[in-house]
Design an enzyme around this catalytic site. Structure first.
Site, short mmCIF file in Angstrom:
data_model
loop_
_atom_site.label_atom_id
_atom_site.label_comp_id
_atom_site.label_asym_id
_atom_site.label_seq_id
_atom_site.Cartn_x
_atom_site.Cartn_y
_atom_site.Cartn_z
N LYS A 1 4.41 7.97 5.74
CA LYS A 1 3.15 7.29 5.44
C LYS A 1 2.32 7.50 6.70
O LYS A 1 2.42 6.72 7.67
CB LYS A 1 3.41 5.79 5.17
CG LYS A 1 2.16 4.94 5.01
CD LYS A 1 1.58 5.01 3.62
CE LYS A 1 0.26 4.25 3.53
NZ LYS A 1 -0.33 4.25 2.18
N GLY B 1 -0.09 2.59 -7.25
CA GLY B 1 1.36 2.81 -7.29
C GLY B 1 1.82 4.04 -6.53
O GLY B 1 2.89 4.58 -6.80
N LYS B 2 1.04 4.47 -5.54
CA LYS B 2 1.45 5.65 -4.75
C LYS B 2 2.82 5.41 -4.10
O LYS B 2 3.67 6.29 -4.10
CB LYS B 2 0.44 5.95 -3.62
CG LYS B 2 -0.91 6.44 -4.09
CD LYS B 2 -1.81 6.77 -2.92
CE LYS B 2 -2.13 5.60 -2.02
NZ LYS B 2 -2.90 4.53 -2.67
N THR B 3 2.99 4.22 -3.52
CA THR B 3 4.26 3.94 -2.81
C THR B 3 5.43 3.96 -3.80
O THR B 3 6.47 4.57 -3.53
CB THR B 3 4.20 2.58 -2.09
OG1 THR B 3 3.02 2.53 -1.29
CG2 THR B 3 5.40 2.36 -1.22
N GLY C 1 -3.87 0.99 -4.55
CA GLY C 1 -3.15 0.03 -5.39
C GLY C 1 -2.70 0.54 -6.75
O GLY C 1 -2.34 -0.25 -7.62
N1 LIG Z 1 5.35 0.59 -12.49
C1 LIG Z 1 5.07 -0.56 -11.89
N2 LIG Z 1 5.38 -1.74 -12.49
C2 LIG Z 1 5.09 -2.93 -11.90
N3 LIG Z 1 4.50 -3.06 -10.73
C3 LIG Z 1 4.18 -1.93 -10.07
C4 LIG Z 1 4.43 -0.63 -10.61
N4 LIG Z 1 3.97 0.30 -9.75
C5 LIG Z 1 3.45 -0.39 -8.71
N5 LIG Z 1 3.58 -1.72 -8.90
C6 LIG Z 1 3.08 -2.80 -8.02
O1 LIG Z 1 1.67 -2.62 -7.93
C7 LIG Z 1 1.23 -2.85 -6.59
C8 LIG Z 1 0.58 -1.57 -6.07
O2 LIG Z 1 1.56 -0.54 -6.02
P1 LIG Z 1 1.71 0.37 -4.73
O3 LIG Z 1 1.84 -0.49 -3.51
O4 LIG Z 1 2.80 1.36 -4.98
O5 LIG Z 1 0.27 1.07 -4.76
P2 LIG Z 1 -0.37 2.04 -3.66
O6 LIG Z 1 -1.21 3.00 -4.40
O7 LIG Z 1 0.72 2.59 -2.83
O8 LIG Z 1 -1.24 1.03 -2.82
P3 LIG Z 1 -1.89 1.30 -1.37
O9 LIG Z 1 -3.17 2.02 -1.64
O10 LIG Z 1 -2.07 -0.10 -0.85
O11 LIG Z 1 -0.92 2.11 -0.56
C9 LIG Z 1 2.46 -3.29 -5.80
O12 LIG Z 1 2.52 -4.69 -5.81
C10 LIG Z 1 3.61 -2.70 -6.59
O13 LIG Z 1 4.79 -3.46 -6.41
MG LIG Z 2 1.04 2.37 -0.78
#
Ligand SMILES: Nc1ncnc2c1ncn2[C@@H]1O[C@H](COP(=O)(O)OP(=O)(O)OP(=O)(O)O)[C@@H](O)[C@H]1O
Ligand SMILES: [Mg+2]
Length: 232
Positions: A38, A15-17, A13
């Site tokens: 992915k 922000g990797k995606t 969570g």
């Molecule tokens: N810079 C940002 N500003 C606002 N919201 C963000 C930002 N980066 C990520 N998010 C939001 O934060 C949440 C987590 O981001 P993301 O899904 O990219 O994380 P992740 O590391 O990929 O999670 P996972 O482990 O579930 O794959 C999402 O709801 C995304 O839309």
């Molecule tokens: Mg992700």
């Protein structure tokens, strides 16, 4: 030039995606043929009767990828829990060969492949492999995403040190969702043996869930030197 990058996180969570999507889109804007991947997603979403990975959908959309869903996301697990736990629930173990075959096909097809990890580096994939082992099998360098939360310094430094202990190359750290000044950036920079590539602030108009990315590509291009990620 590198053949790709593996985007891992200090945690789930962080922000990797969002960061993987921005890297892919900026490199595409440099004129390269970019693929996204992915390898394992847990927590599938049902769209029109079909199970899909939100992360894979977002990554494909941001670069207009036409690759098959099976190639971009070879392992899709229904439950939103740790991969080995979600897999044992289905009774089918995670097929690492299927992941590596899809990865090879993507690297043959594209100039550069951006792979989003699963959680962090020590997430188990099966009885013997962690995500770090998948990184080593893909032979990719890392971008480590961390974000502005209590515990991030510890998680980020642990991720850097573990990667180093496994001889995984690190391009650097992107600190995402920065909310309150840059104290956290200075602290991580002070203790980390890996460089900080840049920071991205929290933005209201980004949502992986709704597949909207606002101006993240322009912001990423302005804030982060992507050539450091592309070059060997
Ligand atoms: N810079 C940002 N500003 C606002 N919201 C963000 C930002 N980066 C990520 N998010 C939001 O934060 C949440 C987590 O981001 P993301 O899904 O990219 O994380 P992740 O590391 O990929 O999670 P996972 O482990 O579930 O794959 C999402 O709801 C995304 O839309
Ligand atoms: Mg992700």
């Amino acid at each position: 030039m590198e053949k790709g990058v593996f985007v891992t996180g200090s945690d789930t969570g962080v922000g990797k995606t969002v960061i993987a999507g921005a890297i892919a889109a900026v490199i595409k804007a440099h004129g390269l043929d970019v693929g996204v991947m992915k390898p394992i997603a847990s927590g599938a979403k049902e769209i029109e009767g079909k199970l899909v990975s939100e992360d894979a959908l977002y990554l494909k959309k941001i670069i207009d990828s036409t690759d098959d869903d099976d190639l971009v996301n070879p392992i899709l697990l229904k439950l939103p829990i740790a991969p080995t736990m979600a897999a044992s629930n289905t009774g089918v173990p995670i097929d690492i060969d299927k992941i590596l075959e899809a990865y090879e096909e993507l690297t043959n097809k594209h100039d550069f492949v951006v792979v989003e990890g699963i959680g962090g580096l020590m997430v188990p994939i099966d009885d013997t492999l962690f995500v770090a082992d998948l990184v080593l099998k893909m032979n990719l360098p890392l971008v480590i995403v961390s974000s502005d939360y209590l515990g991030t310094i510890n998680h980020t430094l642990l991720t850097v040190e573990y990667a180093k202990s496994r001889n995984i190359r690190i391009k650097g750290i992107v600190i995402n969702m920065l909310k309150s000044g840059d104290d956290i950036v200075r602290e991580i920079e002070k203790y980390s043996s890996a460089p900080i590539l840049g920071t991205i602030t929290f933005k209201e108009n980004i949502s992986v869930e709704d597949c909207v990315y606002g101006e993240i590509v322009e912001d990423f291009r302005r804030e982060i030197n992507v050539s450091k990620i592309m070059r060997n």
